[in-house]
Design an enzyme around this catalytic site. Structure first.
Site, PDB file in Angstrom:
ATOM      1  N   ASP A   1      -7.831  -5.278  -2.994  1.00  0.00           N
ATOM      2  CA  ASP A   1      -8.555  -6.059  -3.999  1.00  0.00           C
ATOM      3  C   ASP A   1      -9.699  -6.774  -3.273  1.00  0.00           C
ATOM      4  O   ASP A   1      -9.989  -6.470  -2.098  1.00  0.00           O
ATOM      5  CB  ASP A   1      -7.609  -7.012  -4.754  1.00  0.00           C
ATOM      6  CG  ASP A   1      -7.089  -8.158  -3.886  1.00  0.00           C
ATOM      7  OD1 ASP A   1      -7.379  -8.180  -2.666  1.00  0.00           O
ATOM      8  OD2 ASP A   1      -6.390  -9.028  -4.429  1.00  0.00           O
ATOM      9  N   HIS A   2     -10.350  -7.728  -3.953  1.00  0.00           N
ATOM     10  CA  HIS A   2     -11.494  -8.426  -3.350  1.00  0.00           C
ATOM     11  C   HIS A   2     -11.086  -9.199  -2.085  1.00  0.00           C
ATOM     12  O   HIS A   2     -11.847  -9.269  -1.131  1.00  0.00           O
ATOM     13  CB  HIS A   2     -12.118  -9.381  -4.369  1.00  0.00           C
ATOM     14  CG  HIS A   2     -11.129 -10.340  -4.962  1.00  0.00           C
ATOM     15  ND1 HIS A   2     -10.187  -9.934  -5.875  1.00  0.00           N
ATOM     16  CD2 HIS A   2     -10.908 -11.666  -4.749  1.00  0.00           C
ATOM     17  CE1 HIS A   2      -9.433 -10.975  -6.214  1.00  0.00           C
ATOM     18  NE2 HIS A   2      -9.841 -12.027  -5.545  1.00  0.00           N
TER      19      HIS A   2
ATOM     20  N   CYS B   1      -4.250  -6.974   0.169  1.00  0.00           N
ATOM     21  CA  CYS B   1      -4.702  -8.058  -0.714  1.00  0.00           C
ATOM     22  C   CYS B   1      -4.574  -9.364   0.059  1.00  0.00           C
ATOM     23  O   CYS B   1      -4.368  -9.341   1.274  1.00  0.00           O
ATOM     24  CB  CYS B   1      -3.945  -8.061  -2.041  1.00  0.00           C
ATOM     25  SG  CYS B   1      -2.195  -8.463  -1.966  1.00  0.00           S
TER      26      CYS B   1
ATOM     27  N   THR C   1      -2.293 -12.000   0.077  1.00  0.00           N
ATOM     28  CA  THR C   1      -0.964 -12.252   0.661  1.00  0.00           C
ATOM     29  C   THR C   1      -0.201 -10.974   0.964  1.00  0.00           C
ATOM     30  O   THR C   1       0.788 -11.005   1.699  1.00  0.00           O
ATOM     31  CB  THR C   1      -0.094 -13.046  -0.324  1.00  0.00           C
ATOM     32  OG1 THR C   1       0.069 -12.253  -1.516  1.00  0.00           O
ATOM     33  CG2 THR C   1      -0.712 -14.392  -0.676  1.00  0.00           C
TER      34      THR C   1
ATOM     35  N   HIS D   1      13.402   1.782  10.031  1.00  0.00           N
ATOM     36  CA  HIS D   1      14.566   1.521   9.178  1.00  0.00           C
ATOM     37  C   HIS D   1      14.340   1.850   7.704  1.00  0.00           C
ATOM     38  O   HIS D   1      15.276   2.234   7.012  1.00  0.00           O
ATOM     39  CB  HIS D   1      14.979   0.042   9.285  1.00  0.00           C
ATOM     40  CG  HIS D   1      15.591  -0.306  10.612  1.00  0.00           C
ATOM     41  ND1 HIS D   1      16.231  -1.507  10.847  1.00  0.00           N
ATOM     42  CD2 HIS D   1      15.649   0.391  11.787  1.00  0.00           C
ATOM     43  CE1 HIS D   1      16.680  -1.531  12.101  1.00  0.00           C
ATOM     44  NE2 HIS D   1      16.318  -0.398  12.700  1.00  0.00           N
TER      45      HIS D   1
ATOM     46  N   ARG E   1      22.018   6.223   9.643  1.00  0.00           N
ATOM     47  CA  ARG E   1      22.515   5.273   8.626  1.00  0.00           C
ATOM     48  C   ARG E   1      21.391   4.762   7.723  1.00  0.00           C
ATOM     49  O   ARG E   1      21.619   4.396   6.567  1.00  0.00           O
ATOM     50  CB  ARG E   1      23.255   4.115   9.294  1.00  0.00           C
ATOM     51  CG  ARG E   1      22.373   3.169  10.097  1.00  0.00           C
ATOM     52  CD  ARG E   1      23.194   2.159  10.882  1.00  0.00           C
ATOM     53  NE  ARG E   1      22.381   1.145  11.518  1.00  0.00           N
ATOM     54  CZ  ARG E   1      21.696   1.318  12.659  1.00  0.00           C
ATOM     55  NH1 ARG E   1      21.692   2.492  13.259  1.00  0.00           N
ATOM     56  NH2 ARG E   1      21.000   0.325  13.177  1.00  0.00           N
ATOM     57  N   HIS E   2      20.172   4.769   8.269  1.00  0.00           N
ATOM     58  CA  HIS E   2      19.043   4.279   7.473  1.00  0.00           C
ATOM     59  C   HIS E   2      18.679   5.261   6.362  1.00  0.00           C
ATOM     60  O   HIS E   2      18.171   4.856   5.315  1.00  0.00           O
ATOM     61  CB  HIS E   2      17.843   4.012   8.381  1.00  0.00           C
ATOM     62  CG  HIS E   2      18.129   2.989   9.433  1.00  0.00           C
ATOM     63  ND1 HIS E   2      18.432   1.685   9.120  1.00  0.00           N
ATOM     64  CD2 HIS E   2      18.213   3.096  10.778  1.00  0.00           C
ATOM     65  CE1 HIS E   2      18.671   1.009  10.235  1.00  0.00           C
ATOM     66  NE2 HIS E   2      18.550   1.851  11.257  1.00  0.00           N
TER      67      HIS E   2
END
Ligand code: RB5
Length: 141
Positions: free
Chosen positions: A8-9, A64, A66, A97, A131-132
């Site tokens: 985004d901006h 973005c 955050t 993982h 396992r992952h």
């Protein structure tokens, strides 16, 4: 390696820096945005996640402010595992993982050099399986 990228901006400037930094090793398909004019992050996360969810070979980068809005939106799509990464260690684990196929960067909270380190680590780290694999297979609804 082909990589779809979008922001985004708030992520626009870092997106441009990432494209420049990795232009030798990655073939970017840029889905926008193309300026710092205010936009809505889902309008960019959905098209990228649509592509990645339909192509098991394809990886994406979303940016973005955050990283949360991009992550929340991309992870609505089947077969998309978008990991919000703020350090190279988190990026390595997102691959090892979680078999993350979309790297999400929080542009307002990491310097460009850290972002480059995260991108480099993400794209040079493989899925551990074992396992992952069982856990990753339980993600899709
Ligand atoms: C834009 O101001 C900001 O809300 C956006 O970039 C992102 O951080 C949302 O999760």
């Amino acid at each position: 390696m082909k990589v779809v990228i979008a922001s985004d901006h708030a992520g626009y400037e870092l997106k441009e820096l990432v494209k420049k930094q990795f232009s030798d090793s990655m073939d970017f398909e840029d889905l926008g945005t193309h300026s710092t004019e205010s936009v809505d992050y889902p309008d960019f996360a959905h098209p990228l996640a649509e592509k990645v969810g339909k192509d098991t070979e394809l990886f994406g980068i979303l940016i973005c402010g955050t990283g949360n809005g991009m992550s929340m939106t991309a992870n609505k799509h089947a077969n998309v595992r978008a990991g919000l990464c703020w350090s190279a260690d988190i990026a390595a684990l997102a691959r090892q993982h979680n078999n993350a196929n979309v790297l999400v960067l929080p542009a307002r909270f990491i310097p460009a050099e850290t972002a480059f380190d995260i991108v480099d680590t993400f794209f040079h780290t493989g899925f551990e399986g074992g396992r992952h694999m069982r856990r990753v297979e339980k993600i899709n609804l």
